[in-house]
Design a protein around this motif. Structure first.
Motif, PDB file in Angstrom:
ATOM      1  N   HIS A 333       0.833  -1.201   0.000  1.00 33.61           N
ATOM      2  CA  HIS A 333       0.000   0.000   0.000  1.00 33.61           C
ATOM      3  C   HIS A 333       0.871   1.257   0.000  1.00 33.61           C
ATOM      4  O   HIS A 333       0.626   2.199  -0.760  1.00 33.61           O
ATOM      5  CB  HIS A 333      -0.923   0.016   1.212  1.00 33.61           C
ATOM      6  N   ALA A 334       1.880   1.268   0.867  1.00 36.65           N
ATOM      7  CA  ALA A 334       2.749   2.436   0.976  1.00 36.65           C
ATOM      8  C   ALA A 334       3.527   2.665  -0.315  1.00 36.65           C
ATOM      9  O   ALA A 334       3.692   3.806  -0.772  1.00 36.65           O
ATOM     10  CB  ALA A 334       3.712   2.259   2.150  1.00 36.65           C
ATOM     11  N   LEU A 335       4.009   1.595  -0.918  1.00 34.99           N
ATOM     12  CA  LEU A 335       4.822   1.704  -2.126  1.00 34.99           C
ATOM     13  C   LEU A 335       4.003   2.226  -3.303  1.00 34.99           C
ATOM     14  O   LEU A 335       4.445   3.113  -4.044  1.00 34.99           O
ATOM     15  CB  LEU A 335       5.413   0.328  -2.463  1.00 34.99           C
ATOM     16  N   THR A 336       2.818   1.679  -3.505  1.00 34.65           N
ATOM     17  CA  THR A 336       1.986   2.116  -4.629  1.00 34.65           C
ATOM     18  C   THR A 336       1.520   3.559  -4.445  1.00 34.65           C
ATOM     19  O   THR A 336       1.401   4.309  -5.413  1.00 34.65           O
ATOM     20  CB  THR A 336       0.778   1.189  -4.810  1.00 34.65           C
ATOM     21  N   ALA A 337       1.281   3.955  -3.187  1.00 34.62           N
ATOM     22  CA  ALA A 337       0.887   5.345  -2.936  1.00 34.62           C
ATOM     23  C   ALA A 337       2.065   6.293  -3.127  1.00 34.62           C
ATOM     24  O   ALA A 337       1.938   7.352  -3.753  1.00 34.62           O
ATOM     25  CB  ALA A 337       0.325   5.475  -1.519  1.00 34.62           C
TER      26      ALA A 337
END
Length: 513
Positions: A333-337
């Motif tokens: 989630h953090a990476l894609t955001a």
């Protein structure tokens, strides 16, 4: 399909993991720079209950030569130990054992060759983890054993590295891994076991210099400090056996007294301390120097001794994976955001990549775990666009390889980076040539499926693709579309023709019609 659901393909819902979740015995193996540890636990009501512990002093870090290559003697010690561990793990299902290598295996130039033999001896895969992932797992192990909820500092002095973690409850807030450990410092500053005021001062100064860049961050934000690892427990055992402290803790006074004992002995072979094993004595001077420097740099007055460490953290992390509470979900989630990934496009590529996989898995002997890897690469294949469109596959590979990705091992990150690097344009044959022969063929097949899925969604449209059929051979793949579809989609036909040329360097023949 949501991002979280997509990550659960990695590898949380594979056949092996489903089978593992149904069993009640799990194990964790820590290939440390000084000692190898294994714990076997039975799971009841979601909590591990330790059934067996094994620990052997292997001194893997002491086997590194000046060229950072593991000696044959060190490898033999390690392999003999892993064979004994493997005997205890015999019969355990795939997915119920997690084994990791740490600092020495991160540094060694011949790690990959050693790991192939090590995995055969253990009977289960062994992953390399980064220093910060090691810190995260150490914190997970320590935090789960503590009752208080106050902000805490965790300090772990290992054989080849020292980890510092600030956290609250079970959540690490700040993590660092430093290149100093009791084995490496004892070898460097106390050769042949000789201990003098000069060598001790040099070791302490070197440790302070290593701590200087991070001490301002770690001096504040915590109320209690905890120490884990063999070094801390060994010093605590000496202090209690000698009556230097009544509590399960280490203080500056304890370290000062132990420093004096070491200097008076002058030689590790002359040490005669109650509570100190012969195996630990040879690496004690380096550990004491590091711990004294840490106390001074971080303002530690009392270091409470924790019983848990990396191996317990591994166990809890494995249980999370088995029961769909996986740290990698949060990381995804953090990476894609962070890199503004086009979620709709990623989902299109994931769906098509999985459809391709299902058609060829049996013939190409691909496992469910490979489907998970393919899905994750499809999800993240465009992260490099946050840097630049030109060469974005190379940028994305760099980000996947070298970013701190909590929950992912270095082994997983390397494979993910390779898939992202190879998903478009010229096939990087030289990078595949560096892989073991069997692995190269396997990964190449995953890359072909990812490339095909990306190609078919070049238009970034929600229009559904027609049903297409894949047939494969050892070095060939054929794509068949409904009659007349390619005539109506000349750009796709042109892309497939170009792709056929690219895949020639992978010794893969692409046919279509």
């Amino acid at each position: 399909m949501t991002l979280a659901r997509a990550l659960r393909l990695v590898p949380l819902v594979t056949t092996a993991v489903r089978r593992a979740a149904g069993t009640q015995t799990v194990a964790a193996v820590d290939l440390g720079s000084n000692s190898f540890h294994m714990i076997v636990a039975r799971v009841a009501h979601g909590q591990p209950h330790v059934m067996d512990r094994l620990q052997e002093t292997v001194r893997l870090g002491a086997g590194l030569d000046t060229g950072n290559r593991l000696s044959k003697e060190a490898q033999h010690r390690a392999l003999d130990c892993l064979e004994r561990f493997g005997e205890r793990l015999r019969g355990m299902h795939a997915g119920t054992v997690r084994a990791v290598g740490t600092n020495t295996l991160r540094r060694a130039r011949n790690t990959q060759k050693f790991l192939r033999r090590a995995q055969a001896a253990l009977g289960h895969p062994i992953e390399l983890i980064s220093g910060r992932e090691e810190a995260r797992l150490i914190y997970q192990g320590v935090a789960r054993e503590l009752a208080d909820d106050s902000p805490r500092l965790v300090l772990d002095v290992g054989g080849g590295s020292t980890e510092l973690i600030l956290g609250v409850r079970t959540e690490p807030k700040l993590m660092e891994s430093l290149y100093m450990g009791c084995v490496s410092f004892s070898r460097q500053y106390f050769p042949k076991g000789r201990i003098t005021e000069k060598t001790m001062h040099r070791a302490e100064t070197a440790a302070r210099l290593e701590l200087t860049p991070v001490e301002a961050q770690f001096r504040r934000g915590w109320q209690r400090a905890y120490g884990s690892s063999g070094t801390v427990r060994a010093i605590g055992a000496v202090a209690q056996a000698g009556g230097w402290t009544d509590d399960d803790e280490i203080t500056p006074a304890v370290l000062e007294r132990l420093r004096g004992v070491l200097l008076n002995a002058g030689q590790v072979t002359a040490l005669d301390l109650p509570g100190l094993s012969a195996d630990r004595a040879s690496v004690l001077p380096g550990g004491v120097a590091i711990l004294r420097a840490a106390f001074e740099a971080l303002g530690i007055e009392r270091l409470h001794i924790a019983n848990a460490a990396l191996r317990e953290g591994l166990l809890y992390d494995l249980l999370g994976r088995l029961h769909h509470v996986d740290a990698r979900e949060q990381t995804l989630h953090a990476l894609t955001a962070r890199f503004n990934v086009d979620k709709a496009q990623a989902e299109r590529v994931v769906r098509t990549a999985q459809a391709c996989f299902e058609q060829v898995a049996q013939h190409w002997k691909l496992a469910p775990e490979d489907a998970a890897t393919l899905s994750l690469a499809a999800r993240l294949h465009e992260i490099g666009l946050a840097v630049a469109h030109s060469g974005y596959h190379k940028h994305g590979a760099y980000l996947a390889r070298y970013s701190d990705l909590p929950g992912f091992s270095s082994t997983e990150q390397h494979l993910l980076a390779l898939l992202i690097r190879a998903h478009r344009r010229k096939f990087p044959a030289e990078e595949f040539a560096a892989l073991p022969k069997g692995q190269a063929k396997h990964v190449c097949r995953l890359v072909v499926l990812l490339r095909l899925a990306v190609l078919l969604h070049r238009g970034r449209s929600d229009t559904l693709l027609p049903a297409f059929r894949l047939t494969v051979g050892k070095h060939a793949i054929e794509v068949r579309f409904p009659r007349g579809w390619l005539n109506k989609n000349p750009l796709t036909r042109a892309d497939l023709a170009l792709e056929a040329d690219y895949l020639k360097s992978a010794r893969m023949q692409l046919r279509f019609g």
